[in-house]
Design an enzyme around this catalytic site. Structure first.
Site, PDB file in Angstrom:
ATOM      1  CB  SER A 160      39.620  42.264  95.642  1.00 33.95           C
ATOM      2  OG  SER A 160      39.494  43.372  94.801  1.00 33.95           O
ATOM      3  CG  HIS A 185      37.343  40.072  90.497  1.00 34.14           C
ATOM      4  ND1 HIS A 185      37.615  41.263  89.868  1.00 34.14           N
ATOM      5  CD2 HIS A 185      37.029  40.401  91.776  1.00 34.14           C
ATOM      6  CE1 HIS A 185      37.477  42.255  90.725  1.00 34.14           C
ATOM      7  NE2 HIS A 185      37.125  41.763  91.890  1.00 34.14           N
ATOM      8  CD  GLU A 222      35.458  43.824  87.853  1.00 32.53           C
ATOM      9  OE1 GLU A 222      36.225  44.196  86.939  1.00 32.53           O
ATOM     10  OE2 GLU A 222      35.519  44.286  89.003  1.00 32.53           O
ATOM     11  CG  ASP A 247      42.847  46.504  90.281  1.00 34.72           C
ATOM     12  OD1 ASP A 247      43.812  46.575  91.078  1.00 34.72           O
ATOM     13  OD2 ASP A 247      41.660  46.512  90.653  1.00 34.72           O
ATOM     14  CD  GLU A 291      42.196  49.793  90.466  1.00 30.79           C
ATOM     15  OE1 GLU A 291      41.832  50.062  89.297  1.00 30.79           O
ATOM     16  OE2 GLU A 291      41.459  49.228  91.288  1.00 30.79           O
ATOM     17  CG  ASP A 342      40.343  49.929  94.515  1.00 32.72           C
ATOM     18  OD1 ASP A 342      39.546  50.453  95.300  1.00 32.72           O
ATOM     19  OD2 ASP A 342      40.103  48.815  93.985  1.00 32.72           O
ATOM     20  CE  LYS A 348      36.468  49.671  93.292  1.00 32.26           C
ATOM     21  NZ  LYS A 348      37.313  48.640  93.940  1.00 32.26           N
ATOM     22  CG  HIS A 369      32.885  48.143  87.579  1.00 32.47           C
ATOM     23  ND1 HIS A 369      32.688  47.122  86.677  1.00 32.47           N
ATOM     24  CD2 HIS A 369      34.231  48.189  87.767  1.00 32.47           C
ATOM     25  CE1 HIS A 369      33.841  46.572  86.344  1.00 32.47           C
ATOM     26  NE2 HIS A 369      34.801  47.207  86.989  1.00 32.47           N
TER      27      HIS A 369
END
Ligand code: PGA
Ligand code: ZN
Length: 400
Positions: free
Chosen positions: A42, A146, A196, A232, A275, A302, A327, A355
């Site tokens: 993403s 994800h 993840e 998030d 987030e 982010d 990041k 990460h």
């Protein structure tokens, strides 16, 4: 300091089974560092460019490696990163690829630490940093980009804010993950894991909130310290810019409704972290939400900031948030990432080192979080590429 004498690049596997860049940096005194680039799914619209791996390696060999060898000192991280930028010649690393750039930048840092005989966090942080430890935010349930057919909200994150040590925090997150798995089973929802390692059940977001709240409470009672949770939302992925709405399956919310929804969630679940609650182009809506809930929770950008100091400056001007996700591969070098952390801290923003969904066994971000005294790190809960960082944090805490 000793000069870099060799830079080798190769194509290796990441956690999704995709190719990524690994860099080896060697110095004239025998120092050595090796690092690998992570990769997002993403990804933010304004991130530095990840090139196809073979292309990134070929371009970096051609443009960057000759400039680094016999000319740049491994311990001079600013020098290494400025050389990478000069070799690339663009703002977004579209010539050599942010994947090659970040792998070389991190490998050079490790070579610099090796030459100095210091742990990486100390080499990066210096004498006056590295004495506080980040709270790990652990992805427990998730979907979005994800995992297919899972929650619309990308990540439900455990936040063991009361943990007395990194080690206990890491184990608390793993326990919340385990408890959530049991609760899902009790509800008869079979669940695989997403990119993840979070559970990716086919449930709606409201059920995920129930499971999360119950799992956190169970573990909190067990461990005896405070555990909260956060999200998030990956708002840019939910946002349909043509229709101007946030799309949750069949249900849509316009921007005002989205702000209202998130503010209600913060109140109802006492969320400590949210987030990307809104689209990556909407500083104004971010500011409105931050005005409403920023005294109670971290509103973190982010995709909004993409670890970019210019975008962070715009956000600071607009009071858009009170936290930034960091990041290194979003911007391309460790120096740029540290610049973002420093600008954040100067302006009262909490940096959260993170990460990516595509990861490797590289542990650089664990050191970066400690080196910058970042209050939080987001690096998953289970899975080898996630535990690599979590276990490294435990070792750093124990001076091991
Ligand atoms: P990504 O997701 O690595 O796929 O971008 C992580 C995040 O959005 O924080
Ligand atoms: Zn995110």
């Amino acid at each position: 300091m000793t000069k870099i004498t060799d830079v080798r690049l190769r194509r290796v596997l990441d956690s999704r089974g995709n190719a990524t860049v690994e860099a080896d940096v060697a110095t004239e005194s025998g120092g050595f560092g090796r690092a690998k680039a992570p990769s997002g799914a993403s990804t933010g619209e304004f991130e530095a460019i990840e090139l196809p791996v073979n292309e990134a390696i070929a371009a970096a060999r051609e443009e960057a490696v000759p400039r680094l060898i016999d000319d740049v000192f491994a311990g001079d991280q600013r020098g290494v990163d400025a050389t990478l930028r000069a070799a690339d010649g663009t703002d977004d690393f579209s010539t050599i690829g942010a994947n090659s750039a970040v792998a070389i930048s991190m490998a050079a840092a490790k070579a610099g630490a090796d030459v100095a005989g210091l742990p990486l966090f100390q080499h990066l942080g210096g004498t006056f940093r590295g004495d506080t430890f980040p709270v790990p935010l652990g992805n427990v349930i998730g979907g979005g980009e994800h995992a297919a057919d899972a929650t619309h909200i990308q990540e439900f994150l455990a936040a063991p804010v009361g943990a007395p040590s990194v080690q206990e925090a890491v184990f608390a997150n793993a326990a919340v993950h385990q408890a959530a798995g049991e609760l899902l089973e009790e509800r008869g929802v079979p669940s695989a894991k997403g990119d993840e390692g979070a559970w990716a059940p086919a449930i709606d977001d409201s059920e995920a909130f129930e499971v999360m709240a119950e799992a956190v409470e169970r573990v909190e009672n067990d461990v005896g310290f405070e555990i909260k949770f956060g999200l998030d939302m990956a708002g840019a992925e939910l946002y349909d810019s043509d229709a101007g709405v946030y799309q949750y399956g069949d249900k849509s919310r316009d921007t005002d409704e989205q702000i209202e929804y998130v503010a209600d969630l913060v109140a109802e679940y006492d969320l400590v972290y949210v987030e990307d609650p809104l689209d990556e182009n909407d500083y104004e809506a971010f500011a409105e939400l931050t005005e409403r809930v920023g005294d109670r929770t971290l509103v973190c950008g982010d995709d909004l900031f993409v670890t970019n100091v210019e975008r962070l400056e715009t956000g600071i001007e607009a009071d858009a948030a009170n936290s930034i996700l960091v990041k290194p591969n979003q911007i391309g070098t460790l120096s740029d990432a540290v610049d973002a952390v420093e600008l954040a801290i100067e302006n009262g923003y909490d940096p959260v080192i993170s990460h990516r969904s595509g990861e490797t066994e590289d542990t650089t971000i664990a050191h970066l979080a400690v080196a910058t005294d970042a209050p939080y790190i987001k690096t998953g809960t289970v899975g080898g590429e996630r535990t690599a960082k979590l276990n490294e944090l435990i070792r750093i805490e124990q001076n091991a």
